[in-house]
Write a protein that holds these residues in place. Sequence first.
Motif, mmCIF file in Angstrom:
data_model
loop_
_atom_site.group_PDB
_atom_site.id
_atom_site.type_symbol
_atom_site.label_atom_id
_atom_site.label_comp_id
_atom_site.label_asym_id
_atom_site.label_seq_id
_atom_site.Cartn_x
_atom_site.Cartn_y
_atom_site.Cartn_z
ATOM 1 N N VAL A 89 35.294 44.457 40.977
ATOM 2 C CA VAL A 89 35.652 43.087 41.321
ATOM 3 C C VAL A 89 37.130 42.869 40.997
ATOM 4 N N ARG A 90 37.601 41.667 41.254
ATOM 5 C CA ARG A 90 38.998 41.356 40.963
ATOM 6 C C ARG A 90 39.247 41.361 39.453
ATOM 7 N N LYS A 91 40.280 42.063 39.066
ATOM 8 C CA LYS A 91 40.750 42.047 37.686
ATOM 9 C C LYS A 91 42.127 41.401 37.693
ATOM 10 N N ASN A 114 48.373 24.020 49.952
ATOM 11 C CA ASN A 114 47.359 23.629 48.963
ATOM 12 C C ASN A 114 46.364 24.740 48.676
ATOM 13 N N SER A 115 46.722 25.977 49.029
ATOM 14 C CA SER A 115 45.817 27.085 48.744
ATOM 15 C C SER A 115 46.438 28.001 47.692
ATOM 16 N N LEU A 116 45.590 28.849 47.130
ATOM 17 C CA LEU A 116 46.020 29.796 46.113
ATOM 18 C C LEU A 116 45.806 31.197 46.663
ATOM 19 N N TYR A 117 46.905 31.941 46.775
ATOM 20 C CA TYR A 117 46.884 33.294 47.365
ATOM 21 C C TYR A 117 46.985 34.326 46.253
ATOM 22 N N SER A 118 46.239 35.417 46.404
ATOM 23 C CA SER A 118 46.371 36.542 45.473
ATOM 24 C C SER A 118 46.232 37.855 46.224
ATOM 25 N N LEU A 119 46.899 38.855 45.708
ATOM 26 C CA LEU A 119 46.760 40.227 46.209
ATOM 27 C C LEU A 119 46.298 41.074 45.036
ATOM 28 N N TRP A 120 45.232 41.827 45.226
ATOM 29 C CA TRP A 120 44.675 42.629 44.149
ATOM 30 C C TRP A 120 44.138 43.939 44.688
ATOM 31 N N LYS A 121 44.044 44.946 43.829
ATOM 32 C CA LYS A 121 43.620 46.282 44.254
ATOM 33 C C LYS A 121 42.502 46.786 43.354
ATOM 34 N N PRO A 122 41.265 46.763 43.851
ATOM 35 C CA PRO A 122 40.167 47.318 43.056
ATOM 36 C C PRO A 122 40.271 48.838 42.896
ATOM 37 N N TRP A 123 40.880 49.517 43.874
ATOM 38 C CA TRP A 123 41.296 50.911 43.777
ATOM 39 C C TRP A 123 42.760 50.982 44.241
ATOM 40 N N HIS A 124 43.430 52.072 43.941
ATOM 41 C CA HIS A 124 44.842 52.161 44.309
ATOM 42 C C HIS A 124 45.048 52.152 45.823
ATOM 43 N N ASP A 125 44.016 52.569 46.578
ATOM 44 C CA ASP A 125 44.154 52.645 48.033
ATOM 45 C C ASP A 125 43.272 51.615 48.754
#
Length: 627
Positions: A442-444, A454-465
Motif C-alpha cells: 500500500v502507500r507508504k 481543491n484536490s490533493l495529489y501524490s506520487l508514490w511507488k510501492p515498488w521501484h518500477d
Amino acid sequence: MNNNVSLITKNPLRTRKDVIELFHQISEPLLAYFSEGSARLHVGDTNAHYGHDIAGMEAFSRVLWGLIPLLAGGGESKLWKIYMEGMKNGTNPNHEEYWGEVHDFDQRLVEMAVFGYALALAPEKIWDPLTNVEKDRLYKWLNQINQKELVPSNWQFFRVLVNIGFASVGLPYDKEKQEESLLKMESYYMGDGWYSDGHNEQQDYYISFAFHFYGLIYAKVMKEKDQKRSREYIDRAVTFSEDYIYWFASDGSALPFGRSLTYRFAQGAFWSALAFADVEVMDWGVVKGLVLRHLRWWMKQPIFTKDGLLTIGYAYPNLMMSENYNAPGSPYWALKTFLVLTLSEDHPFWQSEEKPLPSLEKRKVQKHPRMIICHNEKQDHVFSLTSGQYLKSVHGQNDAKYGKFAYSNQFGFCIQKGIDGLGQGAFDSMLSLSERDGYYRVRKRCEVVKWEKNSLYSLWKPWHDVKVETWLIPINEWWHVRINRIDSYRELDTVEGGFSIPIEKDGVPTVPKVNQEESILQSENGVAVLLTLAGSGIRDMFGERTHTLVKTDPNTNVLYSSPTYIPSLKGSMEKGSVKWFGSAIFSSFGDEDPIPVWEEFPKVDQNEESFHVYYKGNIIYEAKFLK
C-alpha cells in the motif's frame, strides 16, 4: 463492572466539580497497584521496548499530569501521600526502588517532564515539604536531563519543562542547554501554527498535545521572564486553533489519525492548555464545550478494565494497534486534559455556559498536515483526505496510521492484522497492490505531494518500477473521489477499499437501515452497505473493476472491535501497462435516507490530456497533465 467504571459512565461532566470527581474515579483504582516503596505502578503485564522496570516508573509519573492540576487548583487526593513517598524513594540512590541513572534517549527523560511541571505549578505541594537532603536528591536526579541527549523531536520540551520547574523554585539550571532545546524546537516550526515532530513528515496529535500544550505552559509560567517567546507561543496556538477545531466533531469525538492514539482524551489537552494560559481565542463557552464534550464522548467508550484501569488501545482495548513504546501505564498521558483543574471556579472557563461548535466551513484545506477536512455537523461526521505524512521511525502500523487516503471519526480506520488475505490486511481507504501472490503493498512515503486546486495529489511507488499517481477530490459531505493512474512494469492485482463499517456495535448486531435483503446494495459499478449505524459504499468510475465486500478480522478497526465490511473494487494490470482507476466513495450517518444520494453519484471522463469530475451535471474538478 467495577463501581468506579459504572460511576464514570454516569458522571454528567458539566461542572468543575464533575471533572474533579472524574479524576478521582480514574485515579483511585490505582491505589492497589503501587509497589511496596510507592515509586512504581504495576498496572499490567504487557511490555514496551524499555522494559518492565522503567514502565513502572512511567506509570507512576503519568498520573501526575492530572494530579498536579488538581492540587494546584486547591483540590486533594488520596494518592498524594503515596506520591510524595514514591518520589522520595525513587530519587534516593540508597533505596531499592531508586529510578536509576539515565542514558541518552532514555524513556525516563520523557517522564522527568511532569516533575518540572509540578515544581512550576504546585511548588508548595511537591517542593516545600521536602527536607534539604530530599530536595538535593530530586534536583540531582532531574538534572540528568541537562547532561543527556534527547530525541530531536517534541522530547526537547521535556528539558525545557524541567528547567522552568527548577527556575520556579530558585534552583540553578542549565541556561545553555535550555536555549539549545528551545532553538531546536524553533527549527521544527512550519508556519501557520504548525510544527513537525522533528525534521520529518509527521503533523499529528503531537502538535496539539505536545508542542502547543507545553508551549502554552511555558508561556504562562515564563510570561515575565521570556516575554517575546511566550507571546510567540500564544500567537501560534491561536493560529493553530483555527485549524485544529476542524479535527473535532459536534459529538465531542476527534479524528483518529497518526500514532499514540492510546493517549485518547489527550486529544483535548490543547483546549485545556489554552484556558490555563488565559488565551481567549474564542468564546469561553465554546472552549468549555470542546473539553467537556470530548471527555463525555471518551467516558462512554469501553476503555477501562473491570478494575477501572485505562487500557492500551483506542476506543476499546487493542494491543494490535499499539506502538513499541506503549506500556500498561502509558495511556495515563490522557490526564493532561485535566489541566483545566488549575482554574478556579470563578474563572470564565467554568463560569461560561457550555456552547456547541461554532459554524465551520464544510471543507477546510490544511496545507501543513496535507489534509482536506470535511465537516458535517448534522451527521457528527469529520473525515480527512490525506497525503504525504509518514513516520521515519517504525513504531507499528505506520501505513495504516499515516498512509491511507481517508480517515474518519465515525468509520475509524483499520490496521493490518496479518499478511494472509484481504480480511487480515483490512485495506479500508487504501489502494493495495499485489504481484498476484496474495501479498499486498500500500502507500507508504510519497515522493511528491502537492495541492492542485481543491484536490490533493501524490506520487508514490510501492515498488521501484511501479508508479502510482493519486488525486483525492472532495465532492460534498457524502462523496469524495479518488483517481489513480498506475504505470507498472509488473503484473498486478489491485484492491481499493472505501470506509469500513462495523457488523455490530457494543456487542449488538447493527440492524439494517432497510430490509435485510436490501442492506447490501449492489449495482453494475459498485456496492454499498446501509446499516442503522451508517452507510458506506464505493463505485467504480471507469467500469473496469468488479465490486466485492471484504469482511475483516475482528479487532482491526480502531473504533469497533467487531469484524467490519469494506466495500471494495478489484482490478488487474498486465506488465508494462498504464491504467486509470477511478472510484467514488460514499459515506452516510444519521437518519437521512441514503439511497437517493447513493444513486446520484459523481462521474468522470478522461483522455490523454486531462480528466474531469462531474457531479449532478456540473464540473467539480479538472486536471490537465504535463507532457
